[in-house]
Write an enzyme that holds these catalytic residues in place. Structure first.
Site, mmCIF file in Angstrom:
data_model
loop_
_atom_site.group_PDB
_atom_site.id
_atom_site.type_symbol
_atom_site.label_atom_id
_atom_site.label_comp_id
_atom_site.label_asym_id
_atom_site.label_seq_id
_atom_site.Cartn_x
_atom_site.Cartn_y
_atom_site.Cartn_z
ATOM 1 N N TYR A 183 0.816 -1.229 0.000
ATOM 2 C CA TYR A 183 0.000 0.000 0.000
ATOM 3 C C TYR A 183 0.848 1.277 0.000
ATOM 4 O O TYR A 183 2.046 1.217 0.163
ATOM 5 C CB TYR A 183 -1.066 0.024 1.103
ATOM 6 N N GLU A 184 0.184 2.386 -0.236
ATOM 7 C CA GLU A 184 0.859 3.701 -0.358
ATOM 8 C C GLU A 184 1.887 3.660 -1.502
ATOM 9 O O GLU A 184 2.960 4.242 -1.411
ATOM 10 C CB GLU A 184 1.518 4.038 0.986
#
Ligand SMILES: Cc1cc2nc3c(=O)[nH]c(=O)nc-3n(C[C@H](O)[C@H](O)[C@H](O)COP(=O)(O)OP(=O)(O)OC[C@H]3O[C@@H](n4cnc5c(N)ncnc54)[C@H](O)[C@@H]3O)c2cc1C
Length: 599
Positions: free
Chosen positions: A440-441
């Site tokens: 994620y990110e």
């Protein structure tokens, strides 16, 4: 699960002795409160909260997970109470602007707290962590009225926030997102669409949740240039600021996942939910980019936390667990066997964890100082310089640290042998929890494209040169220091090779753009090891200096120099593989026809 002990001595070493935080804060505009005593007191107090309140809930959160019902999401036992204590302690407001009710401390002080929270209990830390992103968005792009309505509630922690970007068909490529926003006569918008994987999208810890949502306006251009940003509260605020009627946004379900069970990963349905535009129309992604570096640095901490917690657990175990005899003769002759810490391979694992955790701390704090200067630097020039340096370092910190932090957590499990695989020890939970950090990110692949494509090649190597110049100056300053020779010589060589490799990739990518994608992850990992070499050499220099001046902490500083030596001898050589691999060309990846990928 290892009981977390905040590494206060090492935090102090990096902040004060390596990065001279006292001078750094004195050089900032409006950071008068960040005096050494104040910062020290905050960290001590924060450490207690993390050790005593959050750490004991880490395994509970994993075992119980979150529970969904039509009435909402229930967090694991103790999470809610811990959040109440966090709010009562005034922690959510630490780095927010004073005009909105915050304490105005520099972001780098907040990051130390986030490190301790995230290491003690990553799942719990994501609830306030996501709020932090939402607060930054409203602070930077909200109208005065939006700030008045939402900011003080979020900053006090009474309300939390989320970031709603991802949809089922798109995560990395937000240009294809479909959620819609139709203007209403009263200036608000009706938001419709389904967002997935929304961390902390629904929970029982706060009375309201403020969603920051990406959606398209009618007639918006295709792709990333047609995305706008909206603020969509779970419950609509009343005129007096209290929580009013429920908005048409609901959590449809929560995901069952590999790790971070204590954090609710939600499917969020927006059915003509009432929302308000933040920032200019169609500039939603640009607005988000303004704080993307801070968010990514926040995720980089997950790599640091995984390495640190796993190291703490495996070090204690390695001193205690007896197995076989040392190859050079018994070290515990009275006992039936020697503790496993005598075995070279166990030391390889422990030292890798230690080098990763302490190197990661240095990289995160160093990058965070650049962030402070971006926001509170005294001159335009200093702010610009820091912004560019931070932009270069952030994809490295995010992707490299989550990759090697995951490796370190795996080594921690290995030190425990079979017991590492058994849930009750908690070592396998650290591995499961850490794995999401690389996804994620912005995945490792996406960060690597950002680094090599956007940050390095698109600036004709300027962003890299800014950093290699710093390394060059450091090498020159230490050229006559005999004790530093073992670090300076390889550092100089890597610094030069980094530029040469970049130039070669620049040439090949002009002929074939696939060369960038083919080289990028190796380039990013190489860059990570190179940045670590610089920081480990600097840490060795500080430690050698302290020992030369005479110290009562000989063991501490000696361990620093020995870990630096381990890093240079045993981890930095990994750059050989990455250098060769990044120059291997795209053909060996792209030649195979898609239908030949048969099984
Ligand atoms: C537990 C969890 C929590 C999350 N929390 C949030 C949240 O709070 N808010 C939110 O909005 N989202 C959240 N996400 C979503 C997350 O950010 C995305 O899953 C992530 O960005 C990847 O997107 P994707 O899953 O669509 O994968 P895809 O974009 O489909 O990528 C699949 C693979 O293809 C690769 N790839 C894609 N494009 C390229 C390219 N151009 N070059 C090279 N490789 C490429 C990727 O690196 C990846 O390996 C969360 C996800 C999880 C699992």
């Amino acid at each position: 699960m290892p009981d977390y002990k905040a590494p206060l001595r090492d935090i102090k070493f990096v902040m004060s002795e390596l990065l001279d935080s006292e001078q750094h804060y004195a050089n900032l505009e409006g950071a008068e409160d960040a005096t050494p005593d104040m910062v020290d007191a905050i960290i001590q107090e924060g450490a207690k909260f993390c050790e005593q309140v959050l750490s004991p809930l880490n395994q509970v959160g994993d075992k119980e997970g979150c529970t969904w019902s039509e009435d909402g999401v229930q967090t694991p036992t103790g999470f809610r109470d811990a959040y109440k204590k966090y709010v009562e302690g005034g922690w959510p407001s630490m780095t927010a602007a004073p005009e909105s009710g915050g304490q105005g401390l520099p972001e780098s002080v907040g990051l130390v707290m986030r490190e301790m929270i995230g290491t003690a209990n990553w799942s719990w830390g994501m609830y306030p962590g996501l709020s932090h992103g939402a607060i930054n968005t409203v602070e930077l792009h909200g109208t005065e009225q939006q700030k008045e309505t939402y900011l003080s509630k979020m900053i006090s922690g009474e309300w939390t926030g989320t970031m709603c970007l991802t949809e089922a068909h798109c995560g990395s490529d937000l240009g294809t997102l479909r959620s819609r926003a139709e203007p209403n006569a009263d200036g608000s918008y009706s938001i419709t669409g389904t967002k997935i994987f929304i961390s902390a999208g629904e929970h029982d810890m706060a009375e309201n949740i403020v969603h920051i949502v990406l959606a398209r306006l009618p007639g918006a251009p295709e792709g990333t240039k047609g995305i706008s940003l909206f603020i969509v509260p779970k419950s609509l605020p009343n005129e007096d600021g209290s929580v009013g009627e429920r908005n048409a946004v609901t959590c449809g379900s929560i995901e069952h996942k590999m790790g971070i069970h204590g954090n609710a990963t939600c499917v969020m349905n927006f059915d003509d939910a009432k929302g308000w535009l933040i920032g200019p129309e169609n500039r939603g992604l640009n607005c988000m980019f303004t704080f993307m570096n801070v968010a990514r640095l926040g995720t980089a901490i997950q790599g640091l936390g995984a390495a640190e917690l796993s190291f703490q657990g495996s070090l204690a175990y390695a001193k205690d667990r007896l197995a076989m005899r040392s190859l050079t003769g018994p070290k515990n002759p009275e006992g039936p066997a020697d503790p496993i810490i005598v075995h070279p391979d166990v030391r390889r694992m422990l030292l890798t964890q230690k080098a990763v955790a302490e190197g990661a701390r240095a990289l995160i704090y160093y990058t965070a100082q650049q962030g402070d200067i971006v926001h509170k630097g005294k001159s335009e020039e200093a702010r610009k310089e820091a912004d560019e340096l931070m932009g270069f370092l952030t994809p490295i910190a995010k992707a490299f640290l989550t990759e090697i932090g995951y490796e370190a957590s795996n080594l921690g499990m290995q030190v425990f042998g079979g017991h590492g695989f058994i849930a009750e020890w908690g070592m396998e939970q650290i591995v499961r929890d850490a794995r999401i950090g690389m996804i994620y990110e912005g995945t490792t692949g996406i960060q690597a494209l950002d680094l090599l494509g956007r940050k390095v090649l698109m600036t004709q190597g300027e962003s890299l040169k800014r950093f290699t110049k710093l390394v060059h100056v450091f090498c020159k300053e230490n050229a006559d220091n005999e004790q530093m020779r073992e670090f300076i010589e390889p550092l100089q060589a890597i610094n030069k090779e980094w530029g040469d490799l970049t130039m070669k990739l620049g040439m090949t990518s002009m002929k074939n753009r696939d060369e960038v994608g083919a080289a990028s992850v190796d380039y990013l990992m190489y860059s990570g090891y190179a940045v670590f070499a610089y920081l480990w050499a600097r840490m060795a220099q500080v430690a050698l200096g302290k020992m030369a001046d005479g110290t009562t902490e000989e063991n501490f500083y000696n361990a620093k120099v020995q870990t630096a030596r381990f890093y240079f001898k045993r981890l930095l050589p990994r750059t050989r593989t990455h250098a060769e691999s990044m120059l291997a060309g795209a053909d060996s990846l792209m030649d195979m026809q898609e239908d030949a990928f048969a099984f």
